[in-house]
Each structure stands twice: as C-alpha cells, then as structure tokens.
Design an enzyme around this catalytic site. Structure first.
Site, short mmCIF file in Angstrom:
data_model
loop_
_atom_site.label_atom_id
_atom_site.label_comp_id
_atom_site.label_asym_id
_atom_site.label_seq_id
_atom_site.Cartn_x
_atom_site.Cartn_y
_atom_site.Cartn_z
N CYS E 33 21.38 15.78 26.87
CA CYS E 33 21.72 16.95 26.05
C CYS E 33 20.66 17.22 24.98
O CYS E 33 20.66 18.28 24.35
CB CYS E 33 23.07 16.78 25.37
SG CYS E 33 24.42 16.58 26.54
N ASP E 79 26.13 35.54 22.96
CA ASP E 79 25.99 35.68 24.41
C ASP E 79 24.53 35.88 24.80
O ASP E 79 23.83 36.72 24.21
CB ASP E 79 26.82 36.88 24.90
CG ASP E 79 26.77 37.00 26.41
OD1 ASP E 79 26.79 35.97 27.09
OD2 ASP E 79 26.71 38.14 26.91
N HIS E 80 24.09 35.13 25.79
CA HIS E 80 22.69 35.17 26.24
C HIS E 80 21.73 34.85 25.09
O HIS E 80 20.66 35.44 24.99
CB HIS E 80 22.37 36.51 26.90
CG HIS E 80 22.90 36.60 28.31
ND1 HIS E 80 24.23 36.79 28.57
CD2 HIS E 80 22.28 36.49 29.53
CE1 HIS E 80 24.42 36.81 29.88
NE2 HIS E 80 23.26 36.63 30.48
N GLU E 125 33.26 24.10 26.89
CA GLU E 125 31.82 24.00 27.18
C GLU E 125 31.61 23.90 28.69
O GLU E 125 30.66 24.45 29.24
CB GLU E 125 31.24 22.77 26.48
CG GLU E 125 29.74 22.74 26.47
CD GLU E 125 29.19 21.49 25.83
OE1 GLU E 125 28.77 21.54 24.68
OE2 GLU E 125 29.20 20.42 26.50
#
Lengths: 136, 136, 136, 136, 136, 136
Positions: E33, E79-80, E125
């Site tokens: 991660c 978002d994105h 997630e």
C-alpha cells in the site's frame, strides 16, 4: 476483437396482459403478473458492443459516450415509466422481458455511430431472471 | 442477545403523489416519481428479530417460520401489487420507502409470536437507496 | 467441453493519457480519466479456461493451481501498482480496460500448462464497465 | 432467438475423493477438499434455455414453469443433500463442479417440454469459481 | 425516527505513506500500500441521515437532493482524483479508509440543510474492507 | 470512534440435530437441515472492531493483521470442515448460525491484541439469512 459492456439501470411499471384474451385467461397464464393495477421492477440493462481498440485511445468506443447514447435513446424513454402505456417502441407489444430486450435492441441499434457494432442486450428483470438477445 | 435477519423480496408499482397538491406541484417535488402511469421497483426487505438462542434448537427463532410469517402477512399483500392502490395498510399514505417500512413494521409486529422481538425493518428501493426503521 | 472460470481481484492506479497529444486534447478525449495525478480502481478479473473433465479428478484443471498461476504471472505484477508506470507488459500502451485485458491474455496464455486452453479474459473496471477478450 | 436464464440455489455437502486412490494421494491432489467429514457450499445454478418469444405471451417459455421444472427435477434432489451419498445421478462420479454441471444437464434436459431448448448450465460453487456447460 | 441511506461511488488513487518515516519503515508497516507510484480503488460511500418522515412528502429528506449534495461537496472533490495530492480536506492526513471517512463526515456535515441529521458514513475500500463513522 | 470491518469466507458442512431427540423429532423441527448425511454452505464472516485511528498510521488496526488473526484462529479451524465433527469450539453445541457466531466471538476475542476492541460478528449462512452478535 474486444467486447465492451456498459450497465445502465431503470425502474418501471408493467403488466403482462394479452388484450385478445379474457381477464380469466390472462390470470391463468400470467398469474399475479397480470395485475390490472400494475407492478414493477428495477431493471439492469447490459449493452455489449464489439470491435478493435482504436490505437489512439485504446477504446473500442468511449464508454461515456456509449452511456450517453443509451441514456438518451433508451433510459430516458423507459425509466420511471409504465412500459405498457408510456413507451412508444413497446406499443402494441406484450411487455415480457424478451420483447423489451428486442425492443431495446431495435431502438438502440440505429442510434449507434457508424462502426460501433452492437453485440448483445442482456436484461435482468430481477436478479433471478434475465434474457439475452444478439439480434436477428 | 443475537440479531437474526431474513431477506424477502417483492416487486411492486407505485407513485409518489400528494393528492392535496396540484399536478404541477407534485411534478416539482417528486419529479419523475410522480408519473401518473406509475413506475416500480424490486424491493429487498430485511427483517431483523432479536433474542437469545433457545438451548434445544440453537435458534433465536426458526428462520423458516419467520420467512413464512413475513410472506403471509407482508409479501402476499405487496408483491406484484400497486402499493398506492392495492395495499390496505398503505391506504391514504404517501408511498415513500420511509412510510412503507413503517407500514411493514406495524403490520408485521403484532403477527410475530410471543417472545419474538422485532428489531428492525430495512427496506431497499434500489441498490442505492434504502431506509431502516427500529419502531417507535 | 466445460468452461471453468476463476475470479481474481486487484487494485491499481492508472491514467488514460496519449503522450502524442497535448494535455488539452487528452482532457478533451479522456476527461477526468486523464488526471495527471492518477486515479484507480478495484478490478475484477475472470479467467476462463476450457477442456474436458479429467476422469481421475473430475477437473478441467485444478482451480487452485489456476489461481496460483494467475496470481504469480498477473496479479503479482499489477496489484497495488500503477498500471502506466509499474507494469512491464503495459509499457508504451494506453491503459484502457481493453488493452489491459489483451495484455493479461498475452501474459497468461504462454504460462498455462500444456493442454489447458485459455478461453477468455473478462475484466471489470467498475461494476458498470467491463470488457471481454477471446484472443486473436 | 432469445436466451432466457433462471437462477435457482441449493446448499449441499460434498467431498472430492477418488476411491481408487489412497487417502494420502487424495489429500495430495484435492487438499482440504478431500476432508473425509465433508464440507459444503451454497451453489448458484443458472439454467439458460433459448427460443423465439411466443406471439401470444411474449415468452420463450414461462419462467415460473421453468423454475418449477428445475426445482422438481434438480433442486429437490440436491438441496440440503450430500452430493456424494444422496444424489442418484452423481452416484459413482467425482463430485467436482464440472461433473455436477454435466449431471444437472443430463438430468434436466429430458425433462424439459418439447420445443424448449436447453442452452447452458452455469454453476457457481463459490462467488470465485464457476463452470459452464453447453452439452455434447 | 427513520434512517435513510444513499450510496454514491468514486474511483481514486492513493498511497499509505507516513512522511515522518523512512521508505523502509513505510514499506514495513504499509507493505504494498506504500507503493510510491500509487494504487487505487473503487470506493462505495454510504451516507445515512435520520429524522421523521415529513407528512407532506413521506420523506426524511429528498434522496435526490441528498445525492446532489454528496456529489457537489464530496464526490466532485475525490472522484478520479489522487486522495493524497488532489483533495484539500485530506491534506496532511494519512489516507487510510478511516481518515477518509472522518474527512467526508467533516466536509459533508456542515453542508446538509438545517434539520437534516447526519447519522453515519460507511466507506468500502474493497468489498472485503470497510469502515463506519458516526461522528464525534 | 471508528468501526472497521473485515470479510473472511469459509465453506463448511453441518447438520442441525439435537441428539437428545428422536430422528423423527429432529426431522419435524429442523426439516431437511437435519439430513444425517450433512449439507453445507459458503459462509460470509464479517468481523468488526472499533477504536480511534492511530496518528502514525491512520488505522484503527492494520486490516491485514486482522485478516491474519481471523484466518489463524477461526478460518483455519472451520474452512472445508464439518462444523459438528471437526471444530473443537463447537463440540457439544447445536450448529445453528447463532451458536456459530457466538463460538467465533468467544474464540476470536481473546486472540485480539490488547487495545483492539471486538464490536460484532456478522455471519451469513446464505445471502438471505444472517445473524449478528455483539458479545455479552
């Protein structure tokens, strides 16, 4: 060749009812689906197109544009509608999942850009019942 | 104390419409949900009861009996129905998911056997919208 | 002949960006997917092989071995990676779902044991967008 | 031609074990799936038939009748059963998902009405492992 | 009192990295991660509000308005995006799912209309890992 | 305070059977779940812990470590097992979902590190039936 699929969703009322038959015969054949006051579903609509990825984009076709076309030509006509009463391309047809999938194919197919090949319409009426249509 | 949940499903038509308002006001507030020809959904209904497992069975309550009670007292009244027109316990009420969950609680609660405690009604109108009601 | 499918999952960052184009053109074509700081997805990868069940095992192929091969040759290279920067088999390619599926096919296919026939790579970028590739 | 699919579900115990082999060999090949005390799964069974919608009903075939046939001829024989011990059509066969799908095809196919064409049996052992069989 | 939940979704890149630590320590604690080139996820965001249904609408709050508020104040910002680099309300914070849920609560809460009570932020997630935050 | 949940999965055989009762009484109470040859399920196990995110990591607790603890102390003992015969912590207990959830709580709770608070065990026997246990 790559197959690209986009899911769109809509909610609609309908009824299974053959107007050439008596109410009793409709009840016998269609059971509770013949309820004269309608019932409804959340439909899942999977549209699959096919082609080769374009070298400039890596896309068979821009999936956002595909979504926009499906929403403009299909979802806007059937979402939050009564399939038997409100939808021009289902007029005079029995509102089975089978006929709705064929109707969507016929409505969508001529509205795709040149070179975008429609492969299949997969339509879920419930998570336990769905149909798939490949045209022709 | 253990919480036991059972999922049942039903498909229904409905409309969001306040008959004290004009059509224009309904359209303004409820948008396409006010369609006079109805629309519909596949509803997911999660009923949760609570209690201690019985030493003879390991069950809070027999989940098959719970399913039977929900089907007899709730699903049979709303599945393949028009929630506004066909359902006695929704008569005169706005058919929002909120009110439907409360209606189901009120209908189911007195029909559970003595000692079976209803904990919550969780009701999905779509996979993206749901309500939960704990009574009172 | 039986088709056997195994799902594996991975999480990755990527960007849709054609380096032959200006930033403005990338923004115009790829929209928010062109974000220079990357975005990412949970990918679902369905690998389908085909064959006849072996009389000794009833298996087309041991699905645990298939999982191990996919993890070794694919997932280890792309999970928790940047698809544009970290993945040798995507170097110099546009990181569309289409090209990633083709890349996975080409990487996996020669690493399957003799007699195990790869049938398709089905790759979900989101629950609403997926591609399927059958080779060649 | 339209493809119509119905999902049915069942829960069963099984074991992967080749009685021509030693326990050690079974353990080596099948691992924990060879547990002599059994293990089990929730299976998802997707049955797909194909045909043209009938003009009177809009149906390829009445999906409620299809469900009834699957329940009568398949689910009643395998739900809450031990696949190795309780199921006549699996007797003497290795209880892999592959062989179970073939067994279901062979059991269901002759029990469909004339004119109803079985297209595929898709069987999920877990959400990550499934097989598909198209007959022949 | 009724609890009303709306699901929104976004796709983002991130990295788990404590800049007070060495790269080796980050690798030790966060494993893959910590990839310096980022990875990403499709996040599912469930926002729950609570209240009594309004007698005129049957709504705790209009779920379409709730969706619009979440999209304007949360989704448009994440978002994105790259959660570590692009998101003002995550600046200087470790981009764990826990901290992101708290950040979303703090960002959303003051932007809800008077009388709309935020109950919880539930953030997935992956389908296997999620957190829930109730404020305070 | 934040609630962090991890999903693990296992597949097992079991039987609902009270050995103080006759076979007939077991059949009457437990129906097909009493099958002497066992049946089985894919179980979904959601483990929820709670706490404040640590300032150095942003984690309530490292979810990979949580997964490892669940796999070591729970999944390894019940996956691909017969719950009635193979599982020490279910010995002499009725193998209901309720009792299994309590057994998992009691087994897991003392094996969590100091300061990691177990909040709930949520256990799905099928997608339609699940229980939740909060201890005590």
């Amino acid at each position: 060749m790559i197959y690209l699929t986009r899911l769109e969703q809509f909610n609609a009322a309908h009824q299974l009812y053959n107007s050439d038959w008596s109410a009793a015969k409709n009840e016998e054949v269609f059971g509770k689906c013949a309820n004269k006051n309608w019932h409804g579903h959340n439909y899942d609509l999977f549209v699959t197109i096919k082609g080769d990825p374009h070298p400039d984009t890596g896309f068979v076709f821009d999936v956002k544009k595909l979504s926009k076309i499906i929403r403009e030509h299909i979802v806007s006509k059937i979402d939050h509608k009564n399939l038997n009463m409100d939808v021009d391309f289902m007029r005079g047809k029995l509102c089975s999942t089978e006929n709705l999938a064929i109707g969507i194919w016929n409505e969508l197919s001529p509205n795709l850009p040149n070179g975008v090949l429609l492969h299949s319409i997969k339509l879920y009426e419930t998570p336990r019942v769905f149909v798939e249509y490949f045209g022709g």
